[in-house]
Structures are given as C-alpha cells and as structure tokens.
Scaffold this active site. Structure first.
Site, PDB file in Angstrom:
ATOM      1  N   ASP A  50       0.784  -1.236   0.000  1.00 31.09           N
ATOM      2  CA  ASP A  50       0.000   0.000   0.000  1.00 31.09           C
ATOM      3  C   ASP A  50       0.817   1.287   0.000  1.00 31.09           C
ATOM      4  O   ASP A  50       1.210   1.777  -1.051  1.00 31.09           O
ATOM      5  CB  ASP A  50      -0.985  -0.013   1.178  1.00 31.09           C
ATOM      6  N   GLU A  61      -4.230  -7.392  12.890  1.00 35.99           N
ATOM      7  CA  GLU A  61      -3.724  -7.151  11.535  1.00 35.99           C
ATOM      8  C   GLU A  61      -2.249  -6.758  11.550  1.00 35.99           C
ATOM      9  O   GLU A  61      -1.468  -7.188  10.703  1.00 35.99           O
ATOM     10  CB  GLU A  61      -4.551  -6.033  10.882  1.00 35.99           C
TER      11      GLU A  61
END
Length: 841
Positions: free
Chosen positions: A577, A811
């Site tokens: 990302d 996460e």
C-alpha cells in the site's frame, strides 16, 4: 440566300479547324495526360476511402475484441470439475461455516445455497436495539473466534459479549445424497462480574437465495417448532428448534417465543429486515414473577422514505424465516438440520449423543494438531497450544464459499463490465473488515492450511486459478455476491486488468511440491497437470505486463496518479500500500520486490515443469538470470543507502501542508472550498534510488535470492538487528525508524499503514529466510542462526501476549509497544505465527 456566308477572321487567330481535321499528336498526348491524372487521383481517393473504412471497421472490431478479452475466461479446461463442490462429489465438505462475515452461520458450497445463521440481542438495556449478526468491529465484543475447527466436521467458537459468553458448536454427520445432517448447540453463560443474569434473545434463521422454499411450523401460537423446505441442491430437509434447557438440562421454564416469516430481495438485507420487524409489545415473565415488555420480531414493515427516490429492486425475492427465543442466562439451545435423503440415521444428533460426538471430535483434533505441529514436543505449554489451535481454527473457520461476478475494467472499456459468474472457496483475512478473497493474502493463508489439509489448499488454489481470464489476469480482490459487495466501499469494487498482486500462490505451490517429494500423491500430481496450462499463462502475464524500463527489470502498475493529494502515491497492487516508492510515479521505475517475486516464481515454474515432464528450460533460464546477484546489484543496490532499493523519479523534499484558499475581502468563507492538506514539493524530482530502508529492501533476502556468501547478507543482518532501523522486541518494523517517511500520514485522512508497523506475513518470511541461511553453508550461517532464534522468540511471545490481553490476533502490531492494532480478528496471515512456533518453513 441559300449560300453560306464567309466568316471574317481578323488578327492572328488561326482559322477554325475543319470537321475532318485531326488534332495534332502533342495536343492529344496532353489531353490524355490530363485525363489519366484525374483518373489516378479519383482511384487513389476511392482506394483511400475504402482503406479508411476497412481500417475503421477493423479498429472497431479490434477494440471490441480487446474490450471483450477482460471478461473472457481462459480457454483451458477448468482445474476443478464443475460439480467438484457438490454433495455428490464432496459430501463431507458440502455444508460448512462458509459465511465468515457473520458471527455464526452455515451454508453449502453451491451457487444458490440455503443459508442459516443466528442473530442475538440483550433485552432490558439502556441501548434500544443492540442486534448482533454480521461481524463488526463497532460491536466492541471482548473477543470472538473459533477455539477448535477441523475445516470439515466440527467447530467450537466462543463469543464474549459485554456481560455474557455464547459458545457456538456444530457437528456434521454424513448420510444420504445431500451432505447429511448437522446440529448446532448454543450455550449462554453470564460473566461472573455481571451483577444480574442477562436476558437474551437468540434469533435462528434460514433463508433461501432465489432457489427453494421454506415452510414454518408453529406450535403454542408463537413458538416456531420447525422449518421444512426444499431446494435443488438439498432436496427435502427439516430444521428443528429444540426448546432451551437450563444448566440442569431441564427445559427452561421462563422462555418467550416469537417468529417471523417474510421474503427478502437479497441476503445482505437480512439484518435490516429483522430490525424493521422488531416490536416492543411483547411481555416477558421472569422467574421472580416480574413482567416486562421486551423486543421481539413481529411483522416486517419496509421503511418508507417519502422524499427518497430509490430504484426498484428487480431481484427475485427469497423466503426468510426467523425463530426467536428469549430466555435468561444460563441456558442451552440446540438446532437440528436433517436431510430428507438420510433414511437410515441411527438416532438424532442431539443431547447426550451430540455431547459424545463433540468430545470425540475434540480429542481427534487435539491429537491431529500435535502430530502436525509438534508444539508440546517443542516445549510450549497448554496456553500456547490453545492459542495456536485457535489461530489455525480461525483460518479454517474463516474459509468462505462465494459466488457471483466481479466488476472489471480495461483501457478498452469506457465503463466497467461484469465478469463471468464464478465460485471462490477461499480463506479471508479478517471476518470483520475483509470478509472476502484477496489474491496475495491467499498464498500466505495456504502456507498454513497446506500443513493441515492439502486438499483444502488444492481446492482453494484451483478456485483462484479458474477465475483467470484469457489474458492471464486474475482480479486481485474478489467481491462475489451481494453479501460480499455490501461490505466494500464503492471505490474498491472495480478491478482493473493491468493491476497485479504479488504471486504468493507460488509459495503454497512450492510447499505442495515439497510434500509431494516426501510423500508421492496421485491427487497432487493430477492437480498440477490440470493447473499447469493456466499457470503458464499467469506467469507469462506477469512477465509481460509488469516489465520495467530496463531488460529484466519489473514495475508494479496501478500506482495512485493524483500526486497532489498523497505524500507518497500508493502502490496498492504491491500489497504494501503506502510503503514509500518513487515520489513521482513514472514508467522509469524499477521495483525490487517484484523483481524478487518473479525470480522466485520462475524457479517454481521450472520445478513444476520438470515434475510434469514439460519443457522447463525457459523458466530455468529466467530464474537464473533474475537470481543473478550481479544483475540484482546493478538494478537495485544503492551505495548511498547500503541496501536494496527501488529506482524512479524521486525526491525526498516533499511535505503535506494546508493549501491556500483565497477568500476575497468581505466574502463569506463558507462559500469557498475547504482548505485541504496537499503535497508541496520543495525540490524537483530526478531519476535516482528511492533509498527507503524497510521491507522492500529485504526482499532479496526474504525470498532467498541472495547467495549465502553474498556480502550484502552481512549488511542486511546488520540493518535487521539495528533498533534504530528495523529491530524491535516484537518483530521487524516495516520501515526504518530513521527514514523520513517513518510513521508519516499519507493524507490528512490516511494514517500510516506500512510505514513502521510490524506485519506478521513479512516477519514470517524473515524468520523463514533466517532459518534457510542458518542451515546453508556460508560465512554468515552463525549470525543467521542467532538472529533466527531471537526474532522467532520475539514474534511468538508478542502475538501470544496480545491475544491473551485483548482476545484477538491483530492485523499489525505497534513497533513501539507491541500492541495489536488495525482490524481484528485478523486470522489471515497473522496466523502464520503457528508455523513459526512449529518451525514449518
């Protein structure tokens, strides 16, 4: 009079020619030349017009043909047979907890399954309606997740709400032609800290998905005793709702019942339908004799929006039946599904029979888990083992079966198109935040699942590969069906065919090859034979569409193009990302991580080709070229950084600043645009190494591209162990603490993501690489072994500690405190901690 007059001619004018006079040869030639040129011009014009028309129609045809390619599936035979997931071919896997986006629910592996599930709410609270159904982080549950799940026959899940715990258990029993029977047991217990025993409403439901019908059978006016139904995949069936029992296993005396039978236009509407059917007119009588109004399902009344024009929903409506039981904790309820084709069942799978079957399955699970991962043998205590079992079980319990169409687009399409309908059997990263398939996540998922059940891995990979189009492209994010689409922001729905994702499925394929060499298996060989034609096209797609500006270099497509709004334009396609890349995206970029992915993948392609007796020389040549450390150093080694780096049009002199919005004197401020944070470039970019030290810099090491005697390994080990760079007591941070982009926001609304946080998938690759280099002869073998031991301990200890303290696997983890952060539960690649514990690489 009749004589013809003589014409008078004056000056030098020649006399007119007589009729019988012939023109001179010169004049004839000039006239003919003029006529010929005219004809040639006309012919050329006609030819050009014809050619233009042909070219125009050919261009239209080609554009139309190219526009269709994005939605044309690969012509090779499917890896999976069409009916491979059916009850006839795979009865033991037909039913399952394939609805990861809900707290508890089951469906079949078929396109239009009957779905089942539960919702619940606590009665008599300050919050008017606290209905739980789909997994939402906003519900703020203390924890939820599977404690045991074998992926096939049974599962045990614990859901800790604020003042009570629900334990959901299921067991399947094979028989008949439609996947057999199953039974649920839901146990509710109050927490010891709760001052009063909560009164709960459990809502069990069944819904068809445009296929089949349901019939409600009501007893005692309001209690839904059972549902009978039929569908094409299930034939006839019956769902029985047994009365709740208390801790002494006697019927709960004080229980109230409600039911709802209606229709739904789509499965994503189930929660809203229940909410809009709730009514407070019902009376609950407690054991103390007190009567209070409670909330129950009544008649569904669709919401009315007089000023809102909504397009009419043209979908076929489906049956939806809800059974609500309201009772004070503690209690236990069982729900029994019986297939009409199961004619010789010995007894019902309820009560003590269910208890015995659950205990048998739990014992089998414990034995199989220890035989697979050997954690007790490695010295882990029971708490560690239970944590690891939960991590594996959550990935298995997070397997979903989705069916529908992706929305895709190519440069030849003016508008997005619908991809052909398809099925996907896949694990999901997070039940609450990402309950759908992601291509690069799935390769990591299957590294764990292949150790437990190679059939799951073969089927999951085959489902992904069968979604490939004729070009060799696979949509990287799979959003199939209305339920899945309802959880995705609009800007992420359309998938573009120039965009890749790291080909991590090759990691799982490499693992299957290793298993095959140890234990020859005809099913796996057959799987590779069917897979190979599409696998070749997939590899070729990467090797052509993602090429870089120099020979044997590679570049991720799909970077953010609006450079004005991002501190550093993102590269979502890389999977990393907002990791810092070149500040100004251009075709001149070279990405070191993609180079390494291609080096690794070409080597695995060569191994598969050799296994199948197919030509492997080209893949081997590509692997040798891309793995050549001299080439790698030439393309990606930055002497300034003393690390591997991306290359591109870059400057570090960028910052986010409040943009200046001019408001004329006397004008109201609200009539002008709101000032945003925008990027200011203080120094023009130039072609250079990006010089960001972090995960991307490690890829030649992570994927074993570096030779064991490479002096670059020594530098990498030094950077890894430097606490001012990548080392933390909890794992390796994603970006060096010394980097200018460390923990910097990418926009005013976009917090840092891969700019410092600890990610378990890359840490797994790091531990795996250290294990490899510590077992490979070379000058840095001992250093690799020391780092391996220390890093492995740090990762395992922190992930376990956060699980115990918070109830979740996360996460990512904070590089300063080790605290879990981001979406949760995240039992996708964070569950690779189990492989680190078991030392499976």
């Amino acid at each position: 009079m009749g004589r013809q007059r003589k014409r008078v001619v004056t000056g030098d004018t020649p006399p007119p020619p007589r009729k019988d006079d012939k023109p001179s040869a010169f004049h004839r030639k000039e006239k003919k030349k003029k006529v010929d040129i005219g004809k040639v011009f006309i012919n050329i014009s006609i030819g050009l017009c014809i050619f233009s028309l042909i070219w125009f129609f050919y261009a239209l045809y080609m554009r139309s043909s190219l526009a269709k390619r994005v939605v044309t599936l690969h012509p090779a035979n499917p890896v999976l047979d069409v009916n491979s997931s059916s009850a006839k071919v795979s009865p033991e896997r037909f039913w399952g907890s394939y609805r990861p986006q809900v707290y508890f629910g089951m469906k079949t592996r078929s396109p239009r399954s009957v779905v089942t599930g539960i919702m619940w709410m606590r009665q008599f609270t300050d919050i008017d309606i606290n209905l739980r159904h789909t997994c939402e982080q906003g519900d703020r549950l203390q924890s939820y997740g599977w404690l045991m799940h074998d992926g096939t026959n049974f599962g045990v899940q614990e859901i800790r709400d604020n003042e009570f715990t629900l334990t959901t258990e299921f067991v399947k029993r094979m028989g008949g032609d439609h996947g057999g029977d199953w039974t649920w047991r839901i146990t509710a217990k109050q927490h010891s800290s709760s001052p009063h025993a909560p009164v709960l409403s459990l809502m069990f439901y069944a819904a068809t998905d445009t296929q089949g019908s349901l019939e409600a059978h009501v007893e005692e006016k309001t209690r839904l005793a059972s549902i009978t139904g039929s569908s094409e995949e299930l034939g006839n069936f019956k769902i029985t709702f047994r009365k709740p029992v208390t801790g002494e296993l006697s019927s709960a005396k004080y229980a109230s019942y409600n039911y709802l039978k209606t229709v739904t236009p789509g499965l994503e509407k189930l929660t809203d339908i229940v909410k809009h059917s709730l009514n407070r007119r019902f009376v609950y009588s407690s054991s103390s004799g007190e009567k209070r109004h409670y909330i129950g399902v009544d008649v569904y009344r669709p919401p009315h929006h007089p000023n809102q024009q909504k397009p009419q929903d043209t979908r076929k409506e489906s049956d939806f039946v809800v059974h609500q039981v309201t009772v004070q904790t503690p209690f236990q309820v069982e729900v029994l599904f019986e297939s009409g084709s199961f004619s010789n069942r010995p007894n019902q799978l309820v009560g003590s029979t269910l208890t015995q079957e659950l205990e048998r399955r739990k014992a089998e699970f414990n034995t199989r888990f220890e035989n697979t991962f050997r954690l007790e043998n490695k010295g882990f205590n029971q708490a560690n083992v239970k944590f690891a079992q939960a991590a594996l079980s959550n990935m298995l319990g997070g397997m979903g079966y989705f069916y529908g169409q992706s929305v895709v687009q190519s440069v030849y399409n003016e508008y997005p198109l619908l991809y052909p309908e398809g099925a996907l059997y896949t694990a999901v990263p997070s039940r609450s935040f990402f309950p759908r398939g992601f291509l690069w996540d799935e390769g990591f998922h299957q590294l764990l699942l292949s150790k437990w059940d190679s059939q799951v891995t073969r089927e999951a990979i085959a489902h992904w590969i069968d979604l490939m189009n004729v070009e060799g492209w696979i949509p990287r994010e799979q959003i199939l069906g209305d339920e899945a689409r309802s959880k995705v922001p609009g800007e992420f729905i359309v998938q573009r065919n120039e965009n890749a994702n790291p080909p991590t499925l090759f990691l799982a394929l490499q693992d299957l090859i290793r298993q095959l060499s140890a234990n020859p298996d005809e099913k796996t060989i057959n799987f590779f034979q069917r897979l190979f034609p599409k696998l070749k096209t997939w590899f070729d797609w990467y090797n052509t569409t993602q090429t870089g500006p120099k020979p044997n270099s590679y570049r991720w497509r799909g970077r953010d193009k609006d450079t004005n709004l991002f501190l550093n334009p993102k590269t979502l396609t890389s999977g990393l990302d907002d990791y810092p890349r070149a500040s100004h995206p251009s075709a001149d970029e070279r990405h070191v991580d993609l180079h390494c992915w291609m080096a690794m993948s070409s080597g695995i392609m060569a191994s598969i080709a050799r296994l199948l007796g197919e030509p492997h020389e080209d893949y081997e040549h590509t692997h040798n070229v891309l793995s050549d450390n001299t080439l790698l150093n030439e393309l990606h080694w930055s002497e300034q950084l003393r690390a591997y780096s991306d290359f591109g049009n870059h400057t570090q002199a960028v910052s986010l600043q409040q943009e200046k919005v001019y408001v004329p004197p006397g004008q109201p401020r609200h009539q002008f645009p709101v000032a945003r944070l925008v990027r200011y470039v203080r120094k023009a970019p130039k072609l250079q190494f990006v010089n960001a030290l972090g995960y991307v810099s490690l890829f030649p090491f992570l994927l074993h591209i570096l030779q064991p005697d490479s002096p670059k390994l020594e530098q990498i080990f030094h950077d890894i162990r430097d606490a001012n760079k990548l080392w933390t007591p909890y794992g390796l941070r994603s970006l060096s603490k010394a980097d200018p982009m460390y923990m910097m926001r990418n926009t005013e609304h976009d917090a840092p993501y891969w700019r410092g946080a600890i990610w378990i998938n890359i840490n797994y690759l790091a531990v795996r690489a250290l294990h490899y280099y510590s077992n490979t002869e070379g000058p840095y073998q001992e250093k690799a072994a020391a780092l391996y031991k220390e890093l492995r301990t740090n990762i395992v200890n922190n992930v376990f500690k956060q699980y115990v303290e918070t109830g979740y696997i996360w996460e990512q983890y904070n590089d300063s405190t080790g605290r879990g952060q981001g979406s949760h539960p995240f039992t996708g690649w964070s569950a690779l901690t189990v492989l680190i514990m078991g030392e499976h690489y």
